[in-house]
Design an enzyme around this catalytic site. Sequence first.
Site, PDB file in Angstrom:
ATOM      1  NE  ARG A   1      41.439  40.525  26.268  1.00 54.50           N
ATOM      2  CZ  ARG A   1      41.495  41.079  27.479  1.00 54.50           C
ATOM      3  NH1 ARG A   1      41.547  42.379  27.608  1.00 54.50           N
ATOM      4  NH2 ARG A   1      41.517  40.329  28.550  1.00 54.50           N
TER       5      ARG A   1
ATOM      6  CB  ILE B   1      37.168  46.223  41.797  1.00 51.58           C
ATOM      7  CG1 ILE B   1      35.883  45.776  42.496  1.00 51.58           C
ATOM      8  CG2 ILE B   1      38.123  45.051  41.586  1.00 51.58           C
ATOM      9  CD1 ILE B   1      36.070  45.048  43.789  1.00 51.58           C
TER      10      ILE B   1
ATOM     11  CE  LYS C   1      37.028  37.855  29.725  1.00 47.50           C
ATOM     12  NZ  LYS C   1      38.205  38.124  30.560  1.00 47.50           N
ATOM     13  CG  ASN C   2      36.702  36.451  33.553  1.00 42.23           C
ATOM     14  OD1 ASN C   2      37.472  36.439  32.585  1.00 42.23           O
ATOM     15  ND2 ASN C   2      36.229  37.565  34.085  1.00 42.23           N
TER      16      ASN C   2
ATOM     17  NE  ARG D   1      46.260  42.328  34.689  1.00 45.51           N
ATOM     18  CZ  ARG D   1      47.352  42.730  35.307  1.00 45.51           C
ATOM     19  NH1 ARG D   1      48.181  43.543  34.731  1.00 45.51           N
ATOM     20  NH2 ARG D   1      47.607  42.310  36.539  1.00 45.51           N
TER      21      ARG D   1
ATOM     22  CB  CYS E   1      45.982  46.485  31.960  1.00 43.61           C
ATOM     23  SG  CYS E   1      44.632  46.326  33.084  1.00 43.61           S
TER      24      CYS E   1
ATOM     25  CG  ASP F   1      34.341  41.942  35.048  1.00 44.22           C
ATOM     26  OD1 ASP F   1      35.186  42.848  35.073  1.00 44.22           O
ATOM     27  OD2 ASP F   1      34.633  40.738  35.199  1.00 44.22           O
TER      28      ASP F   1
ATOM     29  NE  ARG G   1      43.503  43.696  36.234  1.00 46.28           N
ATOM     30  CZ  ARG G   1      42.878  43.031  35.269  1.00 46.28           C
ATOM     31  NH1 ARG G   1      42.866  43.493  34.049  1.00 46.28           N
ATOM     32  NH2 ARG G   1      42.273  41.902  35.530  1.00 46.28           N
ATOM     33  N   PRO G   2      48.571  44.744  40.409  1.00 39.89           N
ATOM     34  CG  PRO G   2      48.972  45.353  42.627  1.00 39.89           C
ATOM     35  CD  PRO G   2      48.122  45.686  41.434  1.00 39.89           C
ATOM     36  CB  VAL G   3      50.631  39.336  40.238  1.00 40.82           C
ATOM     37  CG1 VAL G   3      49.721  39.550  39.045  1.00 40.82           C
ATOM     38  CG2 VAL G   3      52.078  39.594  39.859  1.00 40.82           C
ATOM     39  CG  ASP G   4      50.542  42.375  46.008  1.00 40.86           C
ATOM     40  OD1 ASP G   4      49.830  42.694  45.031  1.00 40.86           O
ATOM     41  OD2 ASP G   4      50.179  42.551  47.178  1.00 40.86           O
TER      42      ASP G   4
HETATM   43  N1  EPU Z   1      45.168  42.992  43.401  1.00 38.19           N
HETATM   44  C1  EPU Z   1      46.314  43.301  44.103  1.00 38.19           C
HETATM   45  N2  EPU Z   1      47.259  42.311  44.232  1.00 38.19           N
HETATM   46  C2  EPU Z   1      47.104  41.075  43.692  1.00 38.19           C
HETATM   47  C3  EPU Z   1      45.934  40.789  42.989  1.00 38.19           C
HETATM   48  C4  EPU Z   1      44.966  41.766  42.863  1.00 38.19           C
HETATM   49  O1  EPU Z   1      46.482  44.402  44.596  1.00 38.19           O
HETATM   50  O2  EPU Z   1      48.018  40.246  43.852  1.00 38.19           O
HETATM   51  C5  EPU Z   1      44.113  44.020  43.279  1.00 38.19           C
HETATM   52  C6  EPU Z   1      43.828  44.432  41.834  1.00 38.19           C
HETATM   53  O3  EPU Z   1      44.727  45.405  41.370  1.00 38.19           O
HETATM   54  C7  EPU Z   1      42.399  44.926  41.919  1.00 38.19           C
HETATM   55  C8  EPU Z   1      41.785  44.007  42.988  1.00 38.19           C
HETATM   56  O4  EPU Z   1      42.889  43.461  43.710  1.00 38.19           O
HETATM   57  O5  EPU Z   1      42.388  46.245  42.395  1.00 38.19           O
HETATM   58  C9  EPU Z   1      40.952  42.850  42.455  1.00 38.19           C
HETATM   59  O6  EPU Z   1      41.634  42.230  41.383  1.00 38.19           O
HETATM   60  P1  EPU Z   1      41.469  40.685  41.046  1.00 38.19           P
HETATM   61  O7  EPU Z   1      42.804  40.030  41.290  1.00 38.19           O
HETATM   62  O8  EPU Z   1      40.284  40.113  41.697  1.00 38.19           O
HETATM   63  O9  EPU Z   1      41.252  40.743  39.470  1.00 38.19           O
HETATM   64  P2  EPU Z   1      41.761  39.667  38.462  1.00 38.19           P
HETATM   65  O10 EPU Z   1      41.746  38.355  39.100  1.00 38.19           O
HETATM   66  O11 EPU Z   1      42.992  40.151  37.800  1.00 38.19           O
HETATM   67  C10 EPU Z   1      39.413  38.961  37.543  1.00 38.19           C
HETATM   68  C11 EPU Z   1      38.737  38.962  36.215  1.00 38.19           C
HETATM   69  C12 EPU Z   1      38.417  40.385  35.816  1.00 38.19           C
HETATM   70  C13 EPU Z   1      37.515  40.987  36.887  1.00 38.19           C
HETATM   71  C14 EPU Z   1      38.199  40.896  38.258  1.00 38.19           C
HETATM   72  C15 EPU Z   1      37.330  41.378  39.404  1.00 38.19           C
HETATM   73  C16 EPU Z   1      39.638  36.976  35.172  1.00 38.19           C
HETATM   74  C17 EPU Z   1      40.485  36.387  34.110  1.00 38.19           C
HETATM   75  N3  EPU Z   1      39.600  38.316  35.236  1.00 38.19           N
HETATM   76  O12 EPU Z   1      40.608  39.726  37.365  1.00 38.19           O
HETATM   77  O13 EPU Z   1      37.734  40.334  34.573  1.00 38.19           O
HETATM   78  O14 EPU Z   1      37.251  42.328  36.593  1.00 38.19           O
HETATM   79  O15 EPU Z   1      38.576  39.537  38.522  1.00 38.19           O
HETATM   80  O16 EPU Z   1      36.166  40.651  39.475  1.00 38.19           O
HETATM   81  O17 EPU Z   1      38.999  36.258  35.912  1.00 38.19           O
HETATM   82  C18 EPU Z   1      36.985  41.127  32.520  1.00 38.19           C
HETATM   83  O18 EPU Z   1      36.508  40.002  32.295  1.00 38.19           O
HETATM   84  O19 EPU Z   1      36.720  42.123  31.785  1.00 38.19           O
HETATM   85  C19 EPU Z   1      37.868  41.327  33.648  1.00 38.19           C
HETATM   86  C20 EPU Z   1      38.673  42.371  33.755  1.00 38.19           C
END
Ligand code: EPU
Length: 417
Positions: free
Chosen positions: A397, A327, A22-23, A93, A117, A305, A122-125
């Site tokens: 999902r 995480i 999926k990812n 997301r 969520c 995960d 889970r910010p996107v900064d």
């Molecule tokens: N974070 C920030 N700022 C950002 C981005 C992330 O603070 O701009 C923080 C997050 O809040 C979290 C940490 O950094 O505490 C890591 O988050 P990451 O961005 O790596 O997670 P993600 O990219 O949103 C992907 C997977 C998740 C998986 C995580 C960690 C996809 C679509 N999703 O999420 O998958 O848990 O990486 O490996 O690739 C799942 O499949 O069930 C799932 C949640």
Amino acid sequence: MEKLVIEGGNPLEGTVQISGAKNAALPILIASILSSESLTVENVPKLRDVATTCALLTQMGLWVREAGPNAYELSAHAVPNPLAPYDLVKTMRASILVLGPLVARCGEARVSLPGGCAIGLRPVDQHIKGLQAMGAEINVEHGYLLARAKRLKGARIVLDLVTVTGTENLMMAAALAEGRTVLENAAREPEVVDLAHCLNAMGAKVIGAGTDVITIDGVERLHGARYRVMPDRIETGTFLVAAAMTGGKIKLEGTSDGSLDAVLEKLRETGATIDVSSGTMTVESRGRPKSVNVRTSPYPAFPTDMQAQFMALNTVADGTAIVTETIFENRFMHAQELKRMGADIEVEGNTAIVKGVANLDGATVMATDLRASACLVLAGLVASGETTIDRIYHLDRGYERIETKLSALGASIRRAS
Ligand code: EPU
């Protein structure tokens, strides 16, 4: 609303086919935005998140067609509507992944902010910071990120933390930027590497994926390609834990090599025997598993995960385990549900202490997120009596036909409405 009903107690035996990841599939489908030529993606799992991604791309004006049971052909000849609306982003997301490709290809994007969520804020900064470093102007208006750039410019970006979709978003944007982008402290997850391979098949110049420094030399345009998505390492891990918990022997086909070492090591500590050969794994476990401590961290360490599934295993294991989640700040929602089945778990901050009990009792439980749902299915497989899992849309999902696959392995599990 649909539910899963499980009658616990059957050891798993047989062979299961692992689906595409999926990812990896989601960012790869989204990479189609970057080219005006068509991208054919194979080994795409049939999941709700995949359907959401296709709906998202279709409403932007891309042409999306099923090209086989697990294949899609996507064509972004034009992208007339570079928008990711709230209604779709709130259900998935990963929609944030369109931000980088849209700015790079169209010079503009309007993407709903995802919000928090069930597993954390889970910010996107970091996504925003990276695109700004490449010259994008980004504002927030009415809950939407509005991004603009004539042409993105390569930059050196040091990410403050390791982010998987952040790395992927910036890698895709950089593929069409002018000049060289260097991403430091990049995520090393195998799904990032799979996306890089797909981008390179489309003519991008990405090197270093799989390490924490990724260098991307931007090109003027990308061309069409055909790409096969890697196997799902989390689905693989989930089935391995199922066999270890139920005390059975199963063979997994279509697995990826070398992407699950931290999980295999932990499973061997529980007493399971695992044989790995190219593209297959066989796991066998007899008797009660031993408890194992797990601590989640970015790849190549133990994946967040798989945390919920290992918590399920520890609830019935011999001994006491410490499960630490580093995480996501709120990824223990399944603990409460497991306790309703008789598990002995104490949660304090980001640590759960799990004392193994001799057996769990079937109960009606509620799934709160994708991996939490998988954990409840695992618990149901070993609990005495019937377990009913509500809200299984979370499971749909991310797991392709989980009840069909588990039934074929001898589990008593059915979907009911
Ligand atoms: N974070 C920030 N700022 C950002 C981005 C992330 O603070 O701009 C923080 C997050 O809040 C979290 C940490 O950094 O505490 C890591 O988050 P990451 O961005 O790596 O997670 P993600 O990219 O949103 C992907 C997977 C998740 C998986 C995580 C960690 C996809 C679509 N999703 O999420 O998958 O848990 O990486 O490996 O690739 C799942 O499949 O069930 C799932 C949640």
